[in-house]
Motif scaffolding. Structure first.
Motif, short mmCIF file in Angstrom:
data_model
loop_
_atom_site.label_atom_id
_atom_site.label_comp_id
_atom_site.label_asym_id
_atom_site.label_seq_id
_atom_site.Cartn_x
_atom_site.Cartn_y
_atom_site.Cartn_z
N CYS A 66 45.90 69.02 38.23
CA CYS A 66 45.31 67.99 39.10
C CYS A 66 43.84 67.79 38.73
O CYS A 66 43.28 68.52 37.90
N VAL A 120 46.56 70.78 49.91
CA VAL A 120 46.15 70.81 48.50
C VAL A 120 47.08 71.70 47.69
O VAL A 120 47.45 71.38 46.55
N SER A 121 47.47 72.83 48.26
CA SER A 121 48.33 73.78 47.54
C SER A 121 49.69 73.20 47.21
O SER A 121 50.38 73.70 46.32
N ALA A 146 44.73 73.93 42.20
CA ALA A 146 45.28 72.61 41.90
C ALA A 146 44.82 72.12 40.53
O ALA A 146 45.60 71.53 39.77
N ALA A 151 42.05 76.82 46.82
CA ALA A 151 43.18 75.90 46.71
C ALA A 151 42.88 74.78 45.72
O ALA A 151 43.74 74.39 44.91
N LEU A 152 41.67 74.25 45.75
CA LEU A 152 41.30 73.20 44.80
C LEU A 152 41.25 73.72 43.37
O LEU A 152 41.72 73.04 42.44
N ARG A 179 46.77 73.61 37.85
CA ARG A 179 48.13 73.05 37.75
C ARG A 179 48.14 71.68 37.09
O ARG A 179 49.20 71.12 36.85
N GLU A 190 50.18 70.09 46.16
CA GLU A 190 50.08 69.03 45.17
C GLU A 190 50.51 69.53 43.79
O GLU A 190 50.15 70.63 43.38
N ILE A 249 42.63 64.46 43.49
CA ILE A 249 42.53 64.86 44.89
C ILE A 249 41.11 64.70 45.42
O ILE A 249 40.16 65.21 44.83
N ARG A 309 35.07 72.64 39.02
CA ARG A 309 36.31 71.87 39.06
C ARG A 309 36.21 70.62 38.19
O ARG A 309 37.16 70.22 37.54
#
Length: 527
Positions: free
Chosen positions: A77, A40-41, A72, A68-69, A75, A43, A49, A11
């Protein structure tokens, strides 16, 4: 205190390394990794985050959070570090949460609902039945207390969003908020000076102008007050005084908490608020029923009567009235009719009467209550011709109008009593409520200004000929993005001001360049 490392390096690489100033610093706090994954989903791009879980959960729960992270990050994040798990350290989880918040120093905190709605009610025991495990509400309450402590220690505002677990994820985070996002939060006092009010973890924060018409602002300052939940209604009376409504949580001697509606007023720009006055609850004395009260909406009629409406435990509407002399003339009264959700909006008509609109609980349609005159009975109207997206309704800038986003298309619209259908306003991007200001002069003609959130949180400004939204709205980017809907205000001098909140939770201001020319705004500056 456990920290996990698997998946973290991936990540970090995807996020591009160091933190950026244009990202929101968001702490997601939940009971378990699976609960955190839902937050988280939701955001959107632009969030930095960090995740804190009260419990470690199982292997599959942690895998759900990792996915989920990763989603994110894709997307736009940034995932900061690895999730933190507090269980197993011993001691008070609130103290552990405070220690984590001191280290992270987030501007925004995402939580689950501390007072979830019941699915049914057991009359024999007097206890509501929920389909959500109690750990979600308990973790949210601990996190709220920790965020309040951290804000009081640091002196820096922390903004909180509590999200309903059962909300439709496809409708966006604004539609899932337990406490509606504050609309029309920029006001003008009787002395011509502006104030901005927003709810935070530790109470209401305020910015204000020391001198009318000048660019300087003071704030943010935390206004003294009780343990408020993170929501706020802002209403201006006929004299230019500002009235604030919120929910207050108080501990009961027999265990649990009560939640009641409270009211305070600002009688001079920059001056202290009045003490917060309790209006009680439509369901007093019951530790379970009072916790499910909805968020208040309010309005003033032409005579100066102040009406406060709230959704009660039975999902009907209750109200109280304050006379112009400041005396509360009624206990909580019950408006019979349709069962409603939390979305209540009070508007004042061109005739000076207060009306209430609410989204129904079952169908998602809107029901309206009105009176034939100052002494008339309340009448229910079930023929309101639009269905709004949850969390999107707000009082419009022109008397008697209501703004909303269409449930199916997300397109903004406007409606007023007597109109056979709403008027679509164009621009289906973004989420949350709209705001605006009437009486904006351009070359001798009057226009109504609108503001809304656009793609990626970018503020968007539009305008239409006053009273004629059917002639079309011209939308343009306002030049600033924000996690909240911007606010707009036309001062008595004719100056038009936009207010926004930056990703770093600073108040940003822009003024219209001409008081009689077009809709161009000057550069944004932080107050």
């Amino acid at each position: 205190m456990a920290r996990r490392t698997d998946g973290d390096s991936v990540r970090k690489a995807q996020a591009g390394g160091a933190a950026r100033d244009d990202l929101q610093s968001v702490a997601v706090i939940a009971a378990t990794p699976r609960d955190a994954a839902l937050l988280v989903s939701a955001e959107v791009a632009g969030a930095e985050i960090s995740v804190i879980c009260v419990g470690e959960g199982g292997k599959e729960d942690r895998a759900v959070l990792d996915r989920a992270l990763d989603g994110a990050v894709r997307r736009g994040c940034r995932a900061v570090g690895s999730p933190v798990f507090l269980r197993g350290e011993g001691g008070d989880s609130r103290e552990a949460l405070v220690r984590e918040l001191r280290e992270l120093r987030p501007s925004w905190v995402r939580l689950t609902d501390p007072d979830p709605e019941r699915v049914t009610y057991d009359p024999e025991t007097g206890i509501p039945v929920h389909d959500e495990p109690p750990r979600l509400a308990a973790a949210a309450l601990d996190a709220l207390a920790a965020a309040r402590t951290h804000q009081l220690e640091s002196g820096v505002p922390v903004f909180v969003d509590c999200r309903r677990a059962a909300a439709d994820e496809k409708l966006g985070a604004a539609s899932a908020s337990r406490y509606p996002r504050t609309a029309n939060w920029l006001t003008e006092g009787f002395d011509g000076r502006l104030s901005a009010f927003l709810p935070s973890a530790a109470g209401v924060v305020r910015w204000f102008q020391p001198e009318a018409g000048r660019p300087e602002w003071q704030g943010p300052e935390l206004l003294p007050g009780p343990r408020l939940m993170p929501g706020l209604s802002v209403v201006r009376d006929l004299h230019g005084f500002v009235h604030l409504l919120a929910l207050r949580r108080t501990a009961r001697k027999d265990g649990g908490d009560d939640v009641e509606i409270v009211h305070a007023a600002q009688y001079g720009t920059g001056r202290p608020l009045t003490p917060w006055h309790s209006l009680g609850s439509p369901n007093p004395g019951d530790r379970y029923k009072s916790r499910e009260v909805g968020f208040p909406a309010a309005g003033f009629d032409r005579a100066g009567n102040f009406f406060v409406f709230v959704r009660n435990f039975g999902h009907s509407v209750s109200y109280r009235r304050q006379a112009p002399d400041g005396v509360w003339t009624t206990p909580w009264q019950h408006l019979r009719g349709q069962r409603v959700a939390d979305d209540l909006v009070a508007v004042t008509t061109p005739q000076g009467e207060v009306e209430l609109l609410a989204r129904t609980r079952e169908s998602g349609a809107v029901v309206r209550w009105y009176r034939s005159g100052p002494d008339g009975d309340w009448t229910e109207d079930r023929n309101v011709p639009f269905s709004p997206r949850p969390g999107s309704m707000a009082a419009g800038p022109e008397p008697g109008t209501v703004l909303f986003r269409d449930l199916l298309t997300n397109e903004p619209g406007i409606w007023w009593p007597g109109a056979p259908a709403p008027v679509p306003l164009g621009g289906s991007e973004g989420e949350g409520p709209l705001g605006g200001a009437p009486g904006v002069e351009v070359d001798g003609w009057a226009y109504t200004l609108l503001v809304r959130g656009g793609p990626g949180g970018m503020g968007v400004v539009g305008a239409y000929a006053e009273g004629r939204p059917d002639q079309g709205v011209w939308w343009n980017e306002a030049g600033a993005s924000s996690p909240l809907t911007a606010a707009a205000l036309r001062a008595r001098t004719g100056m038009v001001t936009l207010a926004s909140l930056t990703a770093g939770a600073q108040l940003a201001i822009a003024h219209r360049e001409s008081r009689t020319g077009g809709f161009e705004f000057g550069s944004w500056y932080t107050a």
